[in-house]
Design a protein around this motif. Sequence first.
Motif, PDB file in Angstrom:
ATOM      1  N   ASN A 182     -26.429 -77.239  50.788  1.00  0.00           N
ATOM      2  CA  ASN A 182     -27.873 -76.966  50.919  1.00  0.00           C
ATOM      3  C   ASN A 182     -28.710 -77.768  49.905  1.00  0.00           C
ATOM      4  O   ASN A 182     -28.169 -78.463  49.033  1.00  0.00           O
ATOM      5  N   HIS A 183     -30.034 -77.616  49.989  1.00  0.00           N
ATOM      6  CA  HIS A 183     -30.937 -78.407  49.153  1.00  0.00           C
ATOM      7  C   HIS A 183     -30.742 -78.160  47.652  1.00  0.00           C
ATOM      8  O   HIS A 183     -30.744 -79.091  46.852  1.00  0.00           O
ATOM      9  N   LEU A 222     -27.301 -84.231  42.418  1.00  0.00           N
ATOM     10  CA  LEU A 222     -28.083 -85.379  41.954  1.00  0.00           C
ATOM     11  C   LEU A 222     -28.160 -85.395  40.428  1.00  0.00           C
ATOM     12  O   LEU A 222     -28.025 -86.451  39.785  1.00  0.00           O
ATOM     13  N   LYS A 223     -28.348 -84.203  39.850  1.00  0.00           N
ATOM     14  CA  LYS A 223     -28.411 -84.078  38.384  1.00  0.00           C
ATOM     15  C   LYS A 223     -27.070 -84.515  37.765  1.00  0.00           C
ATOM     16  O   LYS A 223     -27.036 -85.226  36.757  1.00  0.00           O
ATOM     17  N   PRO A 265     -32.139 -91.661  51.175  1.00  0.00           N
ATOM     18  CA  PRO A 265     -32.966 -91.559  52.405  1.00  0.00           C
ATOM     19  C   PRO A 265     -33.639 -90.191  52.557  1.00  0.00           C
ATOM     20  O   PRO A 265     -34.779 -90.103  53.009  1.00  0.00           O
ATOM     21  N   GLU A 266     -32.909 -89.124  52.155  1.00  0.00           N
ATOM     22  CA  GLU A 266     -33.493 -87.767  52.265  1.00  0.00           C
ATOM     23  C   GLU A 266     -34.671 -87.598  51.304  1.00  0.00           C
ATOM     24  O   GLU A 266     -35.665 -86.949  51.625  1.00  0.00           O
ATOM     25  N   ILE A 267     -34.541 -88.179  50.097  1.00  0.00           N
ATOM     26  CA  ILE A 267     -35.630 -88.074  49.104  1.00  0.00           C
ATOM     27  C   ILE A 267     -36.839 -88.864  49.589  1.00  0.00           C
ATOM     28  O   ILE A 267     -37.980 -88.389  49.530  1.00  0.00           O
ATOM     29  N   LYS A 297     -36.790 -82.313  48.249  1.00  0.00           N
ATOM     30  CA  LYS A 297     -37.799 -82.343  47.184  1.00  0.00           C
ATOM     31  C   LYS A 297     -37.094 -82.243  45.839  1.00  0.00           C
ATOM     32  O   LYS A 297     -36.387 -81.262  45.570  1.00  0.00           O
ATOM     33  N   VAL A 298     -37.275 -83.250  45.003  1.00  0.00           N
ATOM     34  CA  VAL A 298     -36.642 -83.257  43.680  1.00  0.00           C
ATOM     35  C   VAL A 298     -37.713 -83.046  42.612  1.00  0.00           C
ATOM     36  O   VAL A 298     -38.632 -83.859  42.480  1.00  0.00           O
ATOM     37  N   PRO A 299     -37.605 -81.944  41.845  1.00  0.00           N
ATOM     38  CA  PRO A 299     -38.585 -81.758  40.766  1.00  0.00           C
ATOM     39  C   PRO A 299     -38.388 -82.818  39.682  1.00  0.00           C
ATOM     40  O   PRO A 299     -37.254 -83.232  39.395  1.00  0.00           O
ATOM     41  N   ASN A 300     -39.474 -83.280  39.088  1.00  0.00           N
ATOM     42  CA  ASN A 300     -39.430 -84.318  38.038  1.00  0.00           C
ATOM     43  C   ASN A 300     -38.675 -85.564  38.503  1.00  0.00           C
ATOM     44  O   ASN A 300     -37.782 -86.065  37.815  1.00  0.00           O
ATOM     45  N   LEU A 301     -39.031 -86.026  39.713  1.00  0.00           N
ATOM     46  CA  LEU A 301     -38.360 -87.195  40.296  1.00  0.00           C
ATOM     47  C   LEU A 301     -38.508 -88.425  39.402  1.00  0.00           C
ATOM     48  O   LEU A 301     -37.552 -89.190  39.218  1.00  0.00           O
TER      49      LEU A 301
END
Length: 793
Positions: A706-707, A714-715, A739-741, A747-751
Motif C-alpha cells: 500500500n501507499h 522509499l525512505k 512514475p507513481e510519484i 504522495k510523498v511528504p517533504n518530497l
Amino acid sequence: MANLLKEVYEKTSEYTAFYTGGDIQWTSDGSHFLCQCEDVIKVIDINTLCNIMTIGEAIEDRDEMDQIYTFQLSNNNDVIVTAHKSGLMKLWDRNTGKQLKVWRSGHKGAVARLAFDPTDSNIASAGSDGNIRLWDLNHYTCISSLHGALGVFTVVKYHPDISKQIIFGAADDTKIRSWDSKTGKELLLYSGHFSKVTSLLFTSDGEYMVSSGRDRVLILWKIGESKAVRVLPVYESIETAILLPPSFKIPNFKKKLEMDGIYVACAGEKGIVKVWNLQMSRLMFEQNNSLVSPASEEGGLAITYLLFNEARNMLSVVTADHNIIIHDLETFNCLKQMIGFTDEILDIVFIGKDESHFIVATNSRDLKHYELDNLNCKILKGHTDIVLSLACFPTRPDMFVSSGKDNTVRIWLRDINNDIKCLGVGSRHTASVGSVFTSQTSDKFFTSVSQDNCLKVWSVPKNLDVSELKIKSTHTELAHQMDINCVAVSPNDKIIATASQDKTAKLWSEDLTLLGVLKGHRRGIWCVRFSPVDQVVLTSSADCSLKLWSIADLSCLKTFEGHESSVLKIEFLSKGQQIISSGADGLLKLWNIKTSECKMSLDNHDGKVWSLAVNKNESIIITGGSDSKLVKLKDVTVERREKMAKEREELILQEQELQNLLHDKKLVKALKLALRMDRPLHVLKIINEVLKCGNSKLYETIKEINHTQKETLLKFAVEWNTNNKNCHAAQLVFNILAPEIISGNLKVPNLSSFIEGALPYTERHFERLTNLLQDLNFITYTVNCMQPHAVKN
C-alpha cells in the motif's frame, strides 16, 4: 526494592489563569464567561471550568503583542468587537473564534469603552481623547463623531429603546452627556456626580436612568430632564451596579405592593453586595455571606463587576483578586467560585484521609480549597495578609496549619460537610512567618520560623470546639542571624531542622537545644527535609545543589547537581530512595539517591516552582509557581513498564513471524511485515532475494504493497543509496516508484528534501558506473585489438 523506584511522572492536567483583569462578560444563556486574559479573550464553560475557545491569538514575541484594551459582546451574543493597543478594532465570530474584520479606530489614543446599539448594527467606540465614534458594522465606516466630553471615557451606553436613538457617555469630567445617535448632535448634560461615573443603567420602561460613581452616591435621572430626581448616598465607592428585574426574590425581603420601585444592586470597596430601592431611598438587602475581603485602603477596590443573568437568575461577583463568585439570587447562596488568576502559588498541601482535596496558598490573604478531580474551589478567609506556608498533620489529615505575612499562625479543621473553619490563631512572632511544619506522630504541636529569626514550637489546644482560640507557644529560640526559610520535624518528632539565608541548616532537640550545624552550601538554603527511613537530612540551596547530610556526624554524604537555578522545594520519595526537587529554573527533577543520577526532568512551568505537594502513596504530585499555574502529575512508571514489556513481547512474536515467512519464501508477506516493523536491513535482504527472480518480479512485488508501505520503502531506499553495495536495489526501487510519484498517485511528504538527500549519491553512483563502463569498453577494445596479432602469430 528496585521495583519501588519511580521512573516517570506525566502531566495529566493543568489549571492556568483565565482572567487577569479587565473586561468580563456573561453570555445571555448563562453558560459561558468571556474573560480578558493578558492579550486574549478566553471563553470559559461555567460547568466544567474549561477554556473552550481563545479569541485573539497570543503572540510569542512580547514586543509585537497587540494588547486588547477592551471588548464588547453583541446583544445577540453572535459577535465580539475588540479594541487594541495598535489602534485597530477587530470583529470576531463568537461561536468559531474567527476574525471577521479589522479596521482602524481613528481615535487619538486608546479606545477605553465599546457599546453596541440595540440592533447590533452599530457600535460606539469611546476613546481617551474625549471623543465617541459611531461605526456602521455593515460597511465598517464611521457614521458620526461625538464631541464635548473631556478626558478618558469611563462609561458609554446606548438607550435600549431603538426609537429614541440616544447614546450616553461619561468621561473624566464626571458629567453624563447624551447625543442623538443619528445626527451626532449633543442633547442633554446630566451634572450630579463629583467623581468618576462607573455605571449607567436604564429602567425597563426606558423612562429613567440610574448612575453610580466613586463619589458614594446613586443618582436617579428622568430621561430628557437634566435635574436629578433622587440622589441616594450609599456610604462607599461604587465600582459596579446592576438593575434587578421588576419581579425578583432575595432573602429577608418581602416586597409590598406600594413598594414597587427601581431596585439596584451595587458593590465596590466594602466587598459586599447591597440592594437599594431607589424610589424609597431604602436599603433592601445587605449581603452577610461575602467571600470578598474589603479594600485595604480608602477608595480602593474589592468588587470590580456585578453581572446578572436573567436566564439562570444568578448574580456573579467579580473581585479585584480576579475571582468570580456566582450566587443564586433567590437564596443568595454561593453556587460556584472560579479562580481567574492566582498570581504566585506559594504552597500546596493535600488534606483529608482520601486526599481528595488540597489547599493552595497564593499571593493573597485568602486560602483556596480545591477538589482534586474537578478543581472546584472554595475561598477560605482568615489571614489579614498574604499566606506563605501550609502544613498538614499526618495523624489527623483533616487538620492543617497556615502562616503568613500578618505575623500569625492559624490552625484549620475540615468538618464532615467539607467546610473548613479556623480554630486557633497564634500571634507571638514579630515578622512574617515564612514556614510551618507539624508533628509527624501526633496532633499535639507544630513548629514555625519567621523573619524575626526565631524558631517557635506551638501546642495545639485540646478543646477544638471553640473557634478562633489563642494558640500558645511553648518554646522559642533565636535560631539564625538571617531570614529562616524553612523548618522540618523528623519522623519520630525528636529533632527539628531549620534552614536559613545564612548558608547553614541547624538541628534542634524538642526543647530547642542546638544539636549541630550543617555547613557546606555556598548560598542560602531554601528547604530542608528528613529522610523517612535513614538518619539523614536533605537540604536544597540557592547554589543550585542538593546535599545529603548524616545526622550522626553532621558530614555531607552526597551532593546532587543538575538544576541551573536555586532549588526551592524538595521531598523524599520511594521510602527515602529517591528525591523530587523543584527549582527557580521551572524544572522538576527526580533523583535516585544510590546512583546520584537524575532519572527525570520535567519543564511544565515558566518561572520559579515554589510549591510541590506529594500525596501519601506518591501517585500524584501537584506543583505550582510564579506563573500562576497548577500542574497535576501522575506516576506512570508501572504503566510505562507494562507497555514496554508488551511492546517487547509483540516485537519478539513479529521477529519470529518474519523469520518463518522468509524461510517459507513468502516474500510479499515478509516485505509487508518488515516495512511495518521498520526494519531497513530485513527489507533490503527481501528485495535482494526478489531480485534473484528478475527485475519484473520486484515490480510485481512492489505493486502489492500500500501507499504507506511504499513511502517507508522509499525512505529506506534513500538510506541504502548512501552505500555503494546497496545502491543497485535502491535505484531499482526509485525507478519503479518514480512514475507513481510523477503522476501524483503516490504522495510523498517533504518530497524536495527526499530528492535533495538522494540526488548527490545517485550522481556519484552514475559517475562511478560510467567510469566503470568506460574502463570495460577500453579493456574490450584492447582485447579486440590484440586478437588479429594473436592469429598471425
